[in-house]
Design a protein around this motif. Structure first.
Motif, mmCIF file in Angstrom:
data_model
loop_
_atom_site.group_PDB
_atom_site.id
_atom_site.type_symbol
_atom_site.label_atom_id
_atom_site.label_comp_id
_atom_site.label_asym_id
_atom_site.label_seq_id
_atom_site.Cartn_x
_atom_site.Cartn_y
_atom_site.Cartn_z
ATOM 1 N N THR A 37 0.873 -1.175 0.000
ATOM 2 C CA THR A 37 0.000 0.000 0.000
ATOM 3 C C THR A 37 0.904 1.217 0.000
ATOM 4 O O THR A 37 1.387 1.640 1.052
ATOM 5 C CB THR A 37 -0.918 0.027 1.224
ATOM 6 N N GLU A 61 -5.816 6.931 -0.442
ATOM 7 C CA GLU A 61 -7.133 6.468 -0.873
ATOM 8 C C GLU A 61 -7.343 6.614 -2.369
ATOM 9 O O GLU A 61 -8.282 6.059 -2.925
ATOM 10 C CB GLU A 61 -8.216 7.218 -0.099
ATOM 11 N N GLU A 98 -8.393 9.078 -4.300
ATOM 12 C CA GLU A 98 -9.595 9.767 -4.781
ATOM 13 C C GLU A 98 -9.223 10.787 -5.852
ATOM 14 O O GLU A 98 -8.208 11.470 -5.758
ATOM 15 C CB GLU A 98 -10.297 10.444 -3.608
ATOM 16 N N GLU A 157 -8.655 9.695 11.729
ATOM 17 C CA GLU A 157 -9.359 10.438 10.695
ATOM 18 C C GLU A 157 -9.622 11.849 11.199
ATOM 19 O O GLU A 157 -9.620 12.102 12.402
ATOM 20 C CB GLU A 157 -10.683 9.755 10.344
ATOM 21 N N GLU A 210 -11.047 0.173 7.068
ATOM 22 C CA GLU A 210 -10.624 1.473 6.572
ATOM 23 C C GLU A 210 -9.452 1.328 5.602
ATOM 24 O O GLU A 210 -8.565 0.510 5.766
ATOM 25 C CB GLU A 210 -10.207 2.365 7.752
ATOM 26 N N GLY A 211 -9.463 2.167 4.569
ATOM 27 C CA GLY A 211 -8.410 2.144 3.570
ATOM 28 C C GLY A 211 -8.640 1.131 2.466
ATOM 29 O O GLY A 211 -7.894 1.107 1.489
ATOM 30 N N THR A 212 -9.670 0.275 2.598
ATOM 31 C CA THR A 212 -9.922 -0.748 1.578
ATOM 32 C C THR A 212 -11.254 -0.553 0.876
ATOM 33 O O THR A 212 -11.538 -1.242 -0.103
ATOM 34 C CB THR A 212 -9.931 -2.143 2.212
ATOM 35 N N LEU A 213 -12.101 0.352 1.385
ATOM 36 C CA LEU A 213 -13.443 0.580 0.849
ATOM 37 C C LEU A 213 -14.260 -0.710 0.872
ATOM 38 O O LEU A 213 -15.053 -0.987 -0.026
ATOM 39 C CB LEU A 213 -13.381 1.151 -0.575
ATOM 40 N N GLU A 247 -21.093 7.005 3.057
ATOM 41 C CA GLU A 247 -20.263 5.914 2.572
ATOM 42 C C GLU A 247 -21.095 4.858 1.851
ATOM 43 O O GLU A 247 -22.129 4.436 2.340
ATOM 44 C CB GLU A 247 -19.501 5.249 3.722
ATOM 45 N N ALA A 261 -7.917 1.839 -6.707
ATOM 46 C CA ALA A 261 -8.451 3.148 -6.343
ATOM 47 C C ALA A 261 -9.361 3.666 -7.461
ATOM 48 O O ALA A 261 -9.698 2.943 -8.400
ATOM 49 C CB ALA A 261 -7.304 4.115 -6.065
#
Length: 703
Positions: free
Chosen positions: A81, A249, A251, A311, A460-463, A526, A675
């Protein structure tokens, strides 16, 4: 195999007498001695594939984390990652199917998570051993795919005092690191202390520019106090590790396709959001006692792992997930060689563990577990044959605690008792001094971890929203290894083939729909994919071949080839392949040694290399869990020299260039590959690091 595996239970694994780069010295590997608490054995007598790596070899490569430093070896890969987080993969198996051992103690740091790395300081590593294939015989659960052993440099006794300073800088992500080490000995007492610090800003590539939130900071302290007596030795090791990685992430702006920058400066070293705070404390006591006719080894350790995921909400940094893991490791074994040459080892080992949740978000329940394993191994040489084998029985007691979150039952309490019987039998035949044939058959075991049994939350971090299954059965592997080693004056060839069947292989399966916030306890904005843990029987086939051609004394031509095919049995179509399977890979390196035994510029060398990764078309495509990955080829170069004064080294300088031609590529095992879609280019995910130049300097002081 038993003899080699026992080398993990010592903190005194030694480097070969010849400090020359092992990666280019395959010609001498057959004479390398593997040192363990039960004695010594030459590598050619082992019956399963083993890869060795010296500290000097690691200095000749550039990497951003410890696993990145060994992932180029045949049969190895990494799930990554960004540049700060990586976990090892051996022959297509990773996560809790691989055990990492540091100075005889298995590293326990919640390694089930995608964004959880290995909490070890790369500067403290003196040598690396990689055991490929089931190693459950001596380690119990979780050694299904193999073991990576990181050993510190053994203490030196007498009247000595030394110090050294090491530093490095990388141009791509501005990585700056340094390590200060001092130690010495007085008579039979030795000590060693090291402090290391490393920081990096976001990395960049030609397609994405700077990738936000890939920066990290890492600090570590390691200490050793050792006592040697006629009866044996006692060693106390203590360490502290602190990692602060930001979580990328990926985005993107839906109109421009550019990665969204959460802050103004792309080269900032301070963490972004979200990010983690990872702390790992460890104390280990290793004792070896020489008894009449045998050796008794007693080892105990305590580890405390703290992991916070932070966060930013309403301008304040809040702690979401907060895990605390306490682990006590223990090992007791006795080795004896009888009058006719049989060597026997018997022992018990295992761990006690307790995990708790302190945050306001939850993924896995709090739990406790206890492992108890007993084993017996034996080995003997009959002329040109080496025979070894053993048997082991494990029991794991596991209890999960219930939790009610906001009036809803998040976790249910349950208890499991899991048993595993493992065994191994192998032989090495030496028909001549140049040829060795090897064969080994083994049965491995892995108990499902708490993530697989009890997950119910947002990872978290993996969606992903992950749901466990407490009825999952343990995994059992049945593996056959075949090997051939050939060595003469000019060439060395190593061939290793394997066939592995795993019953009840556990994996995450993506559902065909997204889940609503009400169902997932997630925030209102989410939308997450639902992943459930399931299992099925699997097969893995493949192997590695390495060739080192040495036409003249100073020139080394090395090449290696790795392949693994992994699929689920009784599955067809998009569901038939295992996730996180590395593609076929071919490595080639050419190294020329310019000087030897020179009074001023010694051990000077230059090298160039190529790494070719084939296209990966065999992936878990069901519900778009994974996607195909195009092939790519990378080139690298390296040069180094020891600067001496009257043959005494006063500094070592190494320069390396990775991804020489700034290739834009995605590693199949990179989590950032999944991503957001770049609407401008039509390509999904974030690409790996571009061209990176690394400069290393080591200055030793010895008295």
């Amino acid at each position: 195999m038993a003899m080699l595996l026992l080398s993990a239970f010592t903190a005194s694994a030694q480097e070969p007498a010849d400090s020359t780069d092992l990666f280019y010295r395959h010609l001498s590997l057959r004479e390398v001695v593997v040192t363990g608490s039960t004695g010594q054995t030459k590598l050619k007598h082992t019956t399963t594939p083993v890869t060795l790596l010296s500290a000097r070899d690691m200095h000749h490569h550039s990497f951003t984390n410890l696993i990145d430093g060994i992932a180029h070896l045949p049969g190895l890969a990494q799930i990554s990652t960004g540049s700060g987080i990586a976990k090892p993969v051996i022959r297509g198996l990773g996560y809790n199917r691989i055990i990492v051992v540091n100075d005889g103690i298995r590293q326990e740091g919640q390694q089930w998570g995608d964004e959880h790395g290995i909490e070890l300081d790369d500067n403290s590593v003196g040598s690396v051993q990689v055991l490929k294939g089931p190693a459950s015989l001596l380690y119990g659960s979780d050694a299904l795919g193999g073991v990576v052993l990181f050993n510190s440099k053994p203490p030196a006794y007498g009247e000595t005092f030394f110090a050294n300073v090491a530093t490095e800088y990388q141009t791509n992500n501005g990585l700056f690191g340094y390590s200060l080490n001092t130690g010495g000995s007085h008579g039979d007492v030795a000590w060693d202390v090291r402090y290391s610090d490393k920081m990096a800003h976001s990395y960049k590539n030609a397609a994405d520019g700077y990738v936000p939130n890939t920066q990290f900071r890492q600090r570590a302290v390691n200490g050793l106090l050792s006592l040697r007596r006629k009866w044996g030795f006692s060693r106390l090791r203590m360490s502290y590790f602190h990692l602060t990685p930001s979580i990328a992430e990926g985005e993107r702006d839906p109109e421009t396709g550019q990665l969204e920058q959460p802050y103004d400066k792309t080269k900032r070293y301070a963490h972004g959001t979200p990010f983690q705070q990872v702390y790992h404390y460890k104390a280990a006591l290793d004792n070896m006692v020489y008894l009449a006719g045998g050796i008794l080894n007693i080892m105990a350790a305590y580890q405390h792992n703290i992991r916070k995921e932070m966060e930013e909400e309403d301008g304040h940094t809040e702690c979401g997930l907060h895990f605390l893991l306490h682990t006590i490791n223990y090992n007791l074994h006795y080795t004896r060689t009888n009058a006719v040459g049989w060597k026997f080892t018997a022992g018990i080992n295992g761990m006690a563990q307790r995990s708790s949740n302190k945050g306001d978000e939850y993924l896995i329940p709090a739990y406790r577990l206890f492992d108890l394993g007993t084993f017996v191994t034996t080995e003997k040489t009959f002329g040109r044959f080496d025979i070894n084998g053993g048997i082991r029985f494990d029991t794991r007691w596991l209890h999960s605690y219930s939790l009610i979150d906001e009036g809803k039952q998040r976790f249910n309490a349950f208890s499991r008792q899991i048993h595993g019987l493992t065994a191994s039998l192998g032989t090495a035949w030496h028909p001549s001094d140049k040829v060795t044939l090897k064969a080994n058959i083994s049965r491995g075991f892995r108990a499902p971890n708490m993530s697989e049994l009890g997950s119910n939350g947002v990872h978290e971090g993996t969606l992903r929203y992950e749901v466990g299954n407490y009825r999952l059965r343990p995994e059992f592997s049945h593996q056959i290894d075949l090997g051939l080693d050939y060595t003469n004056k000019w060439i060395a060839v190593q061939l290793a083939l394997f066939a592995n069947r795993i019953d009840n292989y556990i994996y995450l399966e993506r559902g065909d729909q997204s889940v609503t916030p009400e169902d997932t306890h997630a925030d209102d904005d989410e939308q997450l994919s639902l992943f459930r843990y399931t299992s099925g029987d699997a097969t893995l086939l493949g192997g590695e071949v390495s060739v080192d051609f040495h036409p003249i004394h100073r020139l080394h031509l090395g090449t290696s080839f790795s392949y693994v095919g992994a699929r689920l049995m009784h599955k067809e179509g998009d569901s038939r392949y295992l996730p996180f399977t590395p593609p076929m890979r071919w490595n080639t390196d050419i190294k020329y040694e310019i000087t030897h035994d020179a009074p001023t510029l010694n051990n000077a060398y230059v090298s160039v290399g190529m790494e070719m990764n084939a296209r990966q078309n065999r992936f878990l495509a069901a519900n778009n869990t994974e996607t195909a990955t195009p092939g790519y080829t990378l080139f690298h170069a390296s040069a180094g020299v020891d600067i001496c004064r009257r043959y005494k080294t006063i500094a070592t300088v190494v320069l390396t260039v990775d991804n020489l031609f700034d290739k834009v590529y995605q590693n199949h095992l990179s989590r950032l590959k999944y991503a957001d879609l770049n609407t401008r280019t039509g390509r999904t995910g974030v690409f790996n690091m571009g061209r990176n130049i690394t400069m290393k300097l080591v200055v030793p002081f010895n008295w």
